[in-house]
Design a protein around this motif. Structure first.
Motif, PDB file in Angstrom:
ATOM      1  N   VAL A   5      -2.588  10.644  -4.652  1.00 41.11           N
ATOM      2  CA  VAL A   5      -3.656  10.168  -3.785  1.00 41.11           C
ATOM      3  C   VAL A   5      -4.104   8.791  -4.246  1.00 41.11           C
ATOM      4  N   GLU A   6      -3.935   7.812  -3.361  1.00 41.76           N
ATOM      5  CA  GLU A   6      -4.301   6.427  -3.667  1.00 41.76           C
ATOM      6  C   GLU A   6      -5.703   6.118  -3.168  1.00 41.76           C
ATOM      7  N   SER A   7      -6.323   5.152  -3.799  1.00 45.86           N
ATOM      8  CA  SER A   7      -7.622   4.662  -3.354  1.00 45.86           C
ATOM      9  C   SER A   7      -7.782   3.215  -3.815  1.00 45.86           C
ATOM     10  N   GLY A   8      -8.731   2.520  -3.209  1.00 45.53           N
ATOM     11  CA  GLY A   8      -9.070   1.176  -3.675  1.00 45.53           C
ATOM     12  C   GLY A   8      -8.621   0.036  -2.786  1.00 45.53           C
ATOM     13  N   GLY A   9      -7.894   0.313  -1.718  1.00 44.56           N
ATOM     14  CA  GLY A   9      -7.484  -0.763  -0.824  1.00 44.56           C
ATOM     15  C   GLY A   9      -8.653  -1.282  -0.008  1.00 44.56           C
ATOM     16  N   GLY A  10      -8.380  -2.342   0.752  1.00 46.01           N
ATOM     17  CA  GLY A  10      -9.416  -2.899   1.597  1.00 46.01           C
ATOM     18  C   GLY A  10      -9.135  -4.328   1.982  1.00 46.01           C
ATOM     19  N   LEU A  11     -10.176  -4.985   2.495  1.00 43.93           N
ATOM     20  CA  LEU A  11     -10.099  -6.375   2.917  1.00 43.93           C
ATOM     21  C   LEU A  11     -10.737  -7.252   1.852  1.00 43.93           C
ATOM     22  N   VAL A  12     -10.043  -8.300   1.460  1.00 42.04           N
ATOM     23  CA  VAL A  12     -10.561  -9.215   0.434  1.00 42.04           C
ATOM     24  C   VAL A  12     -10.171 -10.640   0.807  1.00 42.04           C
ATOM     25  N   GLN A  13     -10.989 -11.586   0.404  1.00 38.50           N
ATOM     26  CA  GLN A  13     -10.693 -12.991   0.672  1.00 38.50           C
ATOM     27  C   GLN A  13      -9.647 -13.518  -0.312  1.00 38.50           C
ATOM     28  N   PRO A  14      -8.924 -14.536   0.080  1.00 32.26           N
ATOM     29  CA  PRO A  14      -7.973 -15.149  -0.865  1.00 32.26           C
ATOM     30  C   PRO A  14      -8.672 -15.558  -2.153  1.00 32.26           C
ATOM     31  N   GLY A  15      -8.002 -15.274  -3.268  1.00 39.61           N
ATOM     32  CA  GLY A  15      -8.588 -15.533  -4.575  1.00 39.61           C
ATOM     33  C   GLY A  15      -9.378 -14.373  -5.133  1.00 39.61           C
ATOM     34  N   GLY A  16      -9.607 -13.367  -4.322  1.00 42.90           N
ATOM     35  CA  GLY A  16     -10.386 -12.212  -4.757  1.00 42.90           C
ATOM     36  C   GLY A  16      -9.567 -11.198  -5.526  1.00 42.90           C
ATOM     37  N   SER A  17     -10.219 -10.087  -5.852  1.00 40.63           N
ATOM     38  CA  SER A  17      -9.590  -9.038  -6.658  1.00 40.63           C
ATOM     39  C   SER A  17      -9.803  -7.669  -6.030  1.00 40.63           C
ATOM     40  N   LEU A  18      -8.867  -6.787  -6.299  1.00 39.06           N
ATOM     41  CA  LEU A  18      -8.967  -5.378  -5.941  1.00 39.06           C
ATOM     42  C   LEU A  18      -8.327  -4.559  -7.045  1.00 39.06           C
ATOM     43  N   ARG A  19      -8.774  -3.321  -7.168  1.00 39.26           N
ATOM     44  CA  ARG A  19      -8.161  -2.393  -8.114  1.00 39.26           C
ATOM     45  C   ARG A  19      -7.749  -1.136  -7.367  1.00 39.26           C
ATOM     46  N   LEU A  20      -6.460  -0.842  -7.402  1.00 40.71           N
ATOM     47  CA  LEU A  20      -5.940   0.363  -6.789  1.00 40.71           C
ATOM     48  C   LEU A  20      -5.807   1.461  -7.836  1.00 40.71           C
ATOM     49  N   SER A  21      -6.056   2.691  -7.403  1.00 39.12           N
ATOM     50  CA  SER A  21      -5.881   3.861  -8.266  1.00 39.12           C
ATOM     51  C   SER A  21      -4.990   4.866  -7.562  1.00 39.12           C
ATOM     52  N   CYS A  22      -4.273   5.633  -8.354  1.00 41.03           N
ATOM     53  CA  CYS A  22      -3.422   6.692  -7.811  1.00 41.03           C
ATOM     54  C   CYS A  22      -3.448   7.863  -8.785  1.00 41.03           C
ATOM     55  N   ALA A  23      -3.942   8.986  -8.309  1.00 39.75           N
ATOM     56  CA  ALA A  23      -4.051  10.177  -9.149  1.00 39.75           C
ATOM     57  C   ALA A  23      -3.040  11.220  -8.701  1.00 39.75           C
ATOM     58  N   ALA A  24      -2.298  11.752  -9.653  1.00 34.84           N
ATOM     59  CA  ALA A  24      -1.333  12.815  -9.382  1.00 34.84           C
ATOM     60  C   ALA A  24      -1.967  14.160  -9.699  1.00 34.84           C
ATOM     61  N   SER A  25      -1.716  15.128  -8.817  1.00 34.84           N
ATOM     62  CA  SER A  25      -2.260  16.464  -9.036  1.00 34.84           C
ATOM     63  C   SER A  25      -1.247  17.503  -8.581  1.00 34.84           C
ATOM     64  N   GLY A  26      -1.486  18.754  -8.990  1.00 34.49           N
ATOM     65  CA  GLY A  26      -0.590  19.826  -8.603  1.00 34.49           C
ATOM     66  C   GLY A  26       0.158  20.385  -9.784  1.00 34.49           C
ATOM     67  N   SER A  27       1.338  20.910  -9.512  1.00 33.81           N
ATOM     68  CA  SER A  27       2.155  21.525 -10.558  1.00 33.81           C
ATOM     69  C   SER A  27       2.921  20.430 -11.299  1.00 33.81           C
ATOM     70  N   THR A 109      -2.043   2.785   0.904  1.00 37.06           N
ATOM     71  CA  THR A 109      -3.374   2.230   1.126  1.00 37.06           C
ATOM     72  C   THR A 109      -3.219   0.769   1.550  1.00 37.06           C
ATOM     73  N   GLN A 110      -3.966   0.378   2.559  1.00 41.07           N
ATOM     74  CA  GLN A 110      -3.832  -0.968   3.126  1.00 41.07           C
ATOM     75  C   GLN A 110      -4.596  -1.972   2.280  1.00 41.07           C
ATOM     76  N   VAL A 111      -3.925  -3.068   1.968  1.00 40.24           N
ATOM     77  CA  VAL A 111      -4.565  -4.215   1.327  1.00 40.24           C
ATOM     78  C   VAL A 111      -4.381  -5.413   2.257  1.00 40.24           C
ATOM     79  N   THR A 112      -5.501  -6.011   2.646  1.00 39.06           N
ATOM     80  CA  THR A 112      -5.465  -7.164   3.534  1.00 39.06           C
ATOM     81  C   THR A 112      -6.181  -8.324   2.865  1.00 39.06           C
ATOM     82  N   VAL A 113      -5.471  -9.431   2.725  1.00 38.88           N
ATOM     83  CA  VAL A 113      -6.045 -10.631   2.105  1.00 38.88           C
ATOM     84  C   VAL A 113      -6.187 -11.684   3.197  1.00 38.88           C
ATOM     85  N   SER A 114      -7.416 -11.960   3.558  1.00 37.94           N
ATOM     86  CA  SER A 114      -7.667 -12.869   4.673  1.00 37.94           C
ATOM     87  C   SER A 114      -9.069 -13.439   4.584  1.00 37.94           C
ATOM     88  N   SER A 115      -9.217 -14.664   5.056  1.00 40.27           N
ATOM     89  CA  SER A 115     -10.537 -15.277   5.099  1.00 40.27           C
ATOM     90  C   SER A 115     -11.175 -15.054   6.468  1.00 40.27           C
TER      91      SER A 115
END
Length: 115
Positions: A5-27, A109-115
């Motif tokens: 399960v991923e999380s942390g995507g989104g819309l960010v301006q050029p030069g910005g930062s994002l942190r994505l996470s991915c957690a594994a679960s189950g057997s 997860t969608q990451v969009t870099v746009s002003s």
């Protein structure tokens, strides 16, 4: 069954930062390599970064010096810190993990870099 399960995507301006996470679960007995891939519209899915269970890393040339992959083995989680983002980093980012020698993918997860 194994889920990523991923999380942390989104819309960010050029030069910005994002942190994505991915957690594994189950057997899960063991997780070997984990990684992040991305797919932009009209392009093939490509490797962004990967990390072994021992912490060795590998990066695509296009993200070296800007992105950092890390993992928390106790939490079965992999992270992707993305700095100095560029419009060409826009894509759907997918988590991948080798769990008990079977390959598994997250939903993306969608990451969009746009002003």
């Amino acid at each position: 069954q194994v889920q990523l399960v991923e999380s942390g995507g989104g819309l960010v301006q050029p030069g910005g930062s994002l942190r994505l996470s991915c957690a594994a679960s189950g057997s899960i007995f063991s997780i070997n390599a984990m990684g992040w891939y991305r797919q932009a519209p009209g392009k093939q899915r490509e490797l962004v970064a990967a990390i072994t269970s021992g912490g060795s890393t590998n990066y695509a040339d296009s993200v070296k010096g800007r992105f950092t992959i890390s993992r928390d083995n106790a939490k079965n989680t992999v992270y992707l810190q993305m700095n100095s983002l560029k419009p060409e980093d826009t894509a759907v980012y997918y988590c991948n993990a080798d769990v008990d020698y079977g390959m598994h993918w997250g939903q993306g997860t969608q990451v969009t870099v746009s002003s």
